[in-house]
Design a protein around this motif. Structure first.
Motif, PDB file in Angstrom:
ATOM      1  N   LEU B  97     -11.264   3.339  13.094  1.00 41.67           N
ATOM      2  CA  LEU B  97     -10.565   2.203  12.505  1.00 41.67           C
ATOM      3  C   LEU B  97     -11.567   1.407  11.668  1.00 41.67           C
ATOM      4  CD1 LEU B  97      -8.350  -0.378  14.469  1.00 41.67           C
ATOM      5  CD2 LEU B  97      -9.205  -0.618  12.152  1.00 41.67           C
ATOM      6  N   ASN B  98     -11.495   1.561  10.357  1.00 42.54           N
ATOM      7  CA  ASN B  98     -12.370   0.786   9.474  1.00 42.54           C
ATOM      8  C   ASN B  98     -11.761  -0.583   9.216  1.00 42.54           C
ATOM      9  OD1 ASN B  98     -14.076   3.098   8.890  1.00 42.54           O
ATOM     10  ND2 ASN B  98     -12.368   3.861   7.662  1.00 42.54           N
ATOM     11  N   ILE B  99     -12.558  -1.607   9.378  1.00 38.10           N
ATOM     12  CA  ILE B  99     -12.140  -2.940   8.944  1.00 38.10           C
ATOM     13  C   ILE B  99     -13.068  -3.368   7.814  1.00 38.10           C
ATOM     14  CG2 ILE B  99     -11.915  -5.369   9.606  1.00 38.10           C
ATOM     15  CD1 ILE B  99     -10.786  -4.488  12.217  1.00 38.10           C
ATOM     16  N   GLY B 154      -6.625  12.263  16.217  1.00 39.98           N
ATOM     17  CA  GLY B 154      -7.595  11.369  15.585  1.00 39.98           C
ATOM     18  C   GLY B 154      -7.463  11.307  14.079  1.00 39.98           C
ATOM     19  N   GLN B 155      -7.354  10.082  13.554  1.00 41.77           N
ATOM     20  CA  GLN B 155      -7.195   9.892  12.115  1.00 41.77           C
ATOM     21  C   GLN B 155      -8.062   8.712  11.658  1.00 41.77           C
ATOM     22  OE1 GLN B 155      -2.937  11.234  10.766  1.00 41.77           O
ATOM     23  NE2 GLN B 155      -2.729   9.384  11.978  1.00 41.77           N
ATOM     24  N   ILE B 156      -8.230   8.616  10.339  1.00 43.95           N
ATOM     25  CA  ILE B 156      -8.991   7.510   9.764  1.00 43.95           C
ATOM     26  C   ILE B 156      -8.003   6.460   9.264  1.00 43.95           C
ATOM     27  CG2 ILE B 156     -10.782   6.834   8.120  1.00 43.95           C
ATOM     28  CD1 ILE B 156     -11.705   9.115   9.948  1.00 43.95           C
ATOM     29  N   ALA B 157      -8.068   5.272   9.844  1.00 43.03           N
ATOM     30  CA  ALA B 157      -7.222   4.159   9.416  1.00 43.03           C
ATOM     31  C   ALA B 157      -8.116   3.064   8.834  1.00 43.03           C
ATOM     32  CB  ALA B 157      -6.429   3.611  10.600  1.00 43.03           C
ATOM     33  N   THR B 158      -7.753   2.557   7.672  1.00 46.18           N
ATOM     34  CA  THR B 158      -8.573   1.537   7.014  1.00 46.18           C
ATOM     35  C   THR B 158      -7.751   0.277   6.786  1.00 46.18           C
ATOM     36  OG1 THR B 158      -9.909   3.237   5.938  1.00 46.18           O
ATOM     37  CG2 THR B 158     -10.023   1.018   5.012  1.00 46.18           C
ATOM     38  N   LEU B 159      -8.178  -0.786   7.424  1.00 42.91           N
ATOM     39  CA  LEU B 159      -7.504  -2.077   7.316  1.00 42.91           C
ATOM     40  C   LEU B 159      -8.387  -3.015   6.504  1.00 42.91           C
ATOM     41  CD1 LEU B 159      -5.142  -3.934   8.307  1.00 42.91           C
ATOM     42  CD2 LEU B 159      -6.632  -4.563  10.210  1.00 42.91           C
ATOM     43  N   ILE B 160      -7.818  -3.558   5.441  1.00 49.29           N
ATOM     44  CA  ILE B 160      -8.584  -4.440   4.546  1.00 49.29           C
ATOM     45  C   ILE B 160      -8.183  -5.877   4.833  1.00 49.29           C
ATOM     46  CG2 ILE B 160      -9.054  -4.969   2.121  1.00 49.29           C
ATOM     47  CD1 ILE B 160      -8.185  -1.910   1.649  1.00 49.29           C
ATOM     48  N   LEU B 161      -9.196  -6.699   5.050  1.00 47.80           N
ATOM     49  CA  LEU B 161      -8.984  -8.039   5.587  1.00 47.80           C
ATOM     50  C   LEU B 161      -9.521  -9.094   4.614  1.00 47.80           C
ATOM     51  CD1 LEU B 161      -7.851  -9.024   8.291  1.00 47.80           C
ATOM     52  CD2 LEU B 161     -10.163  -8.930   9.222  1.00 47.80           C
ATOM     53  N   PRO B 162      -8.652  -9.694   3.814  1.00 43.43           N
ATOM     54  CA  PRO B 162      -9.122 -10.722   2.887  1.00 43.43           C
ATOM     55  C   PRO B 162      -9.676 -11.942   3.649  1.00 43.43           C
ATOM     56  CG  PRO B 162      -6.929  -9.942   2.271  1.00 43.43           C
ATOM     57  CD  PRO B 162      -7.221  -9.413   3.645  1.00 43.43           C
ATOM     58  N   ALA B 163     -10.654 -12.588   3.049  1.00 46.10           N
ATOM     59  CA  ALA B 163     -11.351 -13.685   3.723  1.00 46.10           C
ATOM     60  C   ALA B 163     -10.396 -14.800   4.142  1.00 46.10           C
ATOM     61  CB  ALA B 163     -12.461 -14.237   2.819  1.00 46.10           C
ATOM     62  N   ASP B 164      -9.426 -15.135   3.274  1.00 41.59           N
ATOM     63  CA  ASP B 164      -8.526 -16.241   3.641  1.00 41.59           C
ATOM     64  C   ASP B 164      -7.600 -15.838   4.790  1.00 41.59           C
ATOM     65  OD1 ASP B 164      -7.394 -14.510   1.810  1.00 41.59           O
ATOM     66  OD2 ASP B 164      -6.207 -16.041   0.782  1.00 41.59           O
ATOM     67  N   VAL B 165      -7.198 -14.591   4.846  1.00 44.87           N
ATOM     68  CA  VAL B 165      -6.395 -14.121   5.987  1.00 44.87           C
ATOM     69  C   VAL B 165      -7.232 -14.211   7.272  1.00 44.87           C
ATOM     70  CG1 VAL B 165      -5.143 -12.138   6.951  1.00 44.87           C
ATOM     71  CG2 VAL B 165      -4.981 -12.659   4.505  1.00 44.87           C
ATOM     72  N   SER B 166      -8.530 -14.039   7.125  1.00 45.73           N
ATOM     73  CA  SER B 166      -9.436 -14.178   8.275  1.00 45.73           C
ATOM     74  C   SER B 166      -9.541 -15.613   8.758  1.00 45.73           C
ATOM     75  CB  SER B 166     -10.847 -13.718   7.900  1.00 45.73           C
ATOM     76  OG  SER B 166     -10.941 -12.327   7.952  1.00 45.73           O
TER      77      SER B 166
END
Lengths: 517, 517
Positions: B97-99, B154-166
């Motif tokens: 799980l990539n963040i 097993g799979q590669i999942a990539t979640l992109i997290l914008p700074a304001d959402v953080s």
């Protein structure tokens, strides 16, 4: 006409396109291309032990020579390894021609271990991507890619070369393809901006890219001298010519408040090869855009324009051509003594940078204050990372030293940054490059420790601190240098740094100095 | 309910999803996330000094634990640095799980230096990509990403997290999302394949993925023992359980001719978690597909199936459940003496691999012959690179050692491969991981020297040879180890290797042995 294979015809087209260097890390899918490089001489080959070295070196080579290099990369993962320095190169408007080997076209359907979506990997960091699938077209594709790489002050072109296209026979060799010329800025734009500069106070010329070099910079200096407008540069610059004999340009500060303060009275901002001043990152209660609300913005020229000519036209329009611009004069202040810190390091650089140096700056937190005390240093070029992906300086230094082998290259690098492309040291040693590497060893991603506080974590525990610390264990840079075949030194006091630095500068080859902070 | 920020709610959802480790190299855009990792305990954080270490470690962690790790990566270039080991992980069916931190959503339009197309960079090496733009949805997106990472072996999942959402506030914390279960193979398929095995000679079971472990492997052994069919594995395997007490499985040879020879009499090939045998690369006069023309191919199970259950069903269908499978018995042959070469190294490993070892193999050319002489070694797991992008072994060894801290990890790495992710040594030292690194220093990309001849360049000049050589200068691996805080040794004779290796294996922590070839 003799029959060639696809790789050989490609190399003939590259030679016709004035390509003379190949940075590479080839694998099996590039073997025909490598064999062709061996058979048809004229392109110098330089090996990097990781693809970030390859692409970063091509960036540095372009910044100093103005010519695209070829990179030779191994399928999707090899290209992927080079992406972060392609990101930096793209943001710096450096021209690069990536050649990426691919499986034979008929083999792709089997999903072999190294198969991947090369075009997909290339696209985010390329201006142009093409898979060449016809051996009779491949040399034309290569010539086209070379021309694209030269356009608009430099672009990233990625040509994907399947193995069978490399090995099949052809009689076609493409001549060079002329790149689209840079656009001349219209007279009406020149006149309108000249009028604004003439009419108003509080005008700033914001210079970027090639506006910070050679005649363009001198023209900007004449305009400022004649009209009283200010000259600033972007916060980071691909290459700025400065020091003795050059027009001094203040850089926009990195931090939001500092940049706002610098621009606070600006009512008319003229962009000359520069982009709108914006914050590096957004923060909850700070603006993204750094100019005052009532500031009017004009664009004289972008990187798609002939920037030098635009500045010349503007200078003539303002009648400044016979004005003598104000330039810096080398001033040898007293040598700093005692502890190594940001101030003493700045003084040291101001005093010790050798004439005609190329400074590659990735001293992220340590080096923020180096610019002012080097304004009156000996004549030099100063290069910043334009994409801010760490690991740019050491590879870019390789490219600089290869482009201009007789100039001393000084790489200023934080320890954290250096670790992203530490394998560069080996290529420097192998090619006997004229590089002095200063590692600022503060044993941390120091800039991030400040950021952590600014997001509200005032008392972080080891969980967070460990992710920003490079201690336990401490990196040993003298051993690191030795491991890669480079002579290394460690200094803790500024007097020792001065002495060792002067020693290194007077030697050919690569030396590394760990500056223990 | 207490109000959290987006990062904090994400971490709560990750904890609920049984995520317990984060490999990372964070930057400014990840500071809120890092702060949240500091505030909400439960996820162990491990720093890598380059993102290839981060993603490779997550791959190794999955291969041994069966659990996805989180990686924490810095925008598009940081993710790009991790891509090549994500490629390897994807080909190995490892769940990750990539963040990836992103600029604040409203800041993106300004094209700041670190801006880039993160989704575009992620897509080629991910099964699932999403940018989370709503703070009230972000914890659900994280839980969904965790479930995707666990699916289909097993799979590669990539979640992109914008700074304001953080940094924005939310009261929503998502519970875990159940992954889709593995599909059970239909009875008709089991019966039809059982019939084929029963009816014909020259049947091969080609095992891949989880079929090479635990009960699945034992079931395959019982089937072979009962029916006389052969068992083979793919040429490279994510993890194979072997040595004492395990069913011995012959690996398909790497080279085309060797693989063809191995399969030449095969008339019925049953794929069990394995893919069709194909050539690693295509060559002008060799086939891509390695099975004989008249060979019929059946698929018992893919990685989307419950492979162990499929083998159990097949075993029962064939009435083999009470058969005792043939397993290897540890046999201590005489210790090799004299020069270090492929043969003596294989003998050494067969004799000296410690019980319960985890062997991470990236000894590209040196290690091709290691498999046979280790068949009767002590019980161990053997891991190959599945994507063949160099630089996999050292990071994967980190992940293995963290997943199973009490087992000895032995990394077998060529010098060329090791240089792609040499920064791994520092993380090994910092985390005091139980890893013995063997660097096979042949000072070349040796495999490519053979390839160069095979493309017809029988008398290469220095131009080509320099691109495949790691000499001038020679890498000094003892200094390299020291630079990264690891103890290093150099050996030139096999007796010395045996002695030093036994010393290292009996110590905790990381040691490196340069095997001078």
């Amino acid at each position: 006409m003799a029959t060639l294979n696809g790789s050989q015809s490609t190399i003939k087209a590259l030679l016709a396109s004035d390509i003379s260097i190949c940075f590479g890390n080839p694998g099996t899918s590039e073997m025909h291309f490598l064999a062709a490089l061996d058979q048809i001489k004229g392109i110098r080959c330089v090996l990097g032990l990781h693809e970030s070295i390859v692409t970063g070196a091509a960036d540095g080579y372009y910044r100093l020579s103005g010519k695209p290099a070829v990179t030779l990369l191994h399928l999707a993962p090899g290209l992927a390894n080079g992406l972060s320095n392609l990101h930096n190169a793209k943001k710096a408007n450096s021209g690069i021609l990536n050649i990426v080997g691919e499986h034979a076209t008929y083999h792709l359907k089997y999903d072999a271990p190294l198969s991947g979506d090369i075009e997909g990997v290339a696209r985010p960091m390329s201006h142009w991507v093409k898979t060449s699938t016809d051996v009779d077209r491949v040399s034309h594709d290569a010539a086209l890619a070379a021309s694209i790489a030269k356009e608009k002050s430099g672009q990233i072109a990625t040509l994907i070369l399947p193995a069978d296209v490399s090995w099949l026979s052809t009689e076609v060799i493409s001549p060079a393809v002329d790149p689209m010329p840079l656009k001349r800025v219209e007279a009406s734009v020149i006149q309108s901006i000249a009028k604004t500069i003439h009419q108003y106070k509080n005008v700033v010329l914001l210079l970027g890219g090639v506006a910070l070099r050679g005649k363009a910079l001198a023209y900007a200096g004449k305009i400022a001298e004649k009209t009283g407008c200010r000259i600033l540069s972007e916060g980071q610059n691909a290459r700025i010519e400065r020091g003795h004999g050059r027009v001094a340009v203040q850089r926009l500060p990195f931090d939001v408040k500092g940049a706002q303060e610098t621009l606070k009275d600006t009512q008319h901002l003229i962009l000359i090869g520069a982009k709108l001043p914006i914050a590096f990152f957004a923060y909850p209660n700070l603006p993204s855009l750094l100019i005052p609300q009532n500031c009017e913005v004009f664009t004289l020229a972008t990187h798609e324009n002939f920037v030098e000519l635009a500045l010349e036209d503007l200078m003539v329009e303002l009648g400044a051509q016979n004005i003598v611009e104000k330039t810096s004069v080398f001033t040898l202040n007293s040598m700093p003594t005692g502890d190594v810190n940001t101030d003493s390091l700045g003084q040291f650089l101001g005093a010790c940078l050798p004439d005609n140096a190329i400074v590659v700056d990735e001293a992220v937190s340590t080096g923020r204050g180096f610019f002012k005390p080097t304004e009156q240093a000996r004549q030099h070029d100063w290069l910043n990372s334009m994409g801010s992906s760490l690991g740019y300086a050491l590879p870019v230094a390789i490219g600089c030293a290869i482009a201009q082998p007789d100039r001393p290259v000084v790489a200023l690098v934080g320890d954290g940054s250096a670790m992203f492309s530490v394998q560069s040291l080996w290529t420097m040693a192998r090619e006997n490059l004229n590089v002095t590497v200063l590692i600022f060893a503060n044993k941390a991603y120091k800039i991030l420790k400040n950021e952590l506080v600014s997001v509200g974590l005032t008392s972080p525990t080891q969980t967070a601190l460990n992710m920003l610390s490079l201690s336990s264990p401490t990196l040993d840079w003298v051993s690191m240098a030795k491991a890669h075949g480079v002579e290394g030194f460690r200094v803790g006091k500024i007097e020792a740094l001065v002495k060792i630095f002067n020693h290194c500068i007077n030697q050919r080859g690569t030396q590394l100095i760990e500056v223990d902070l």
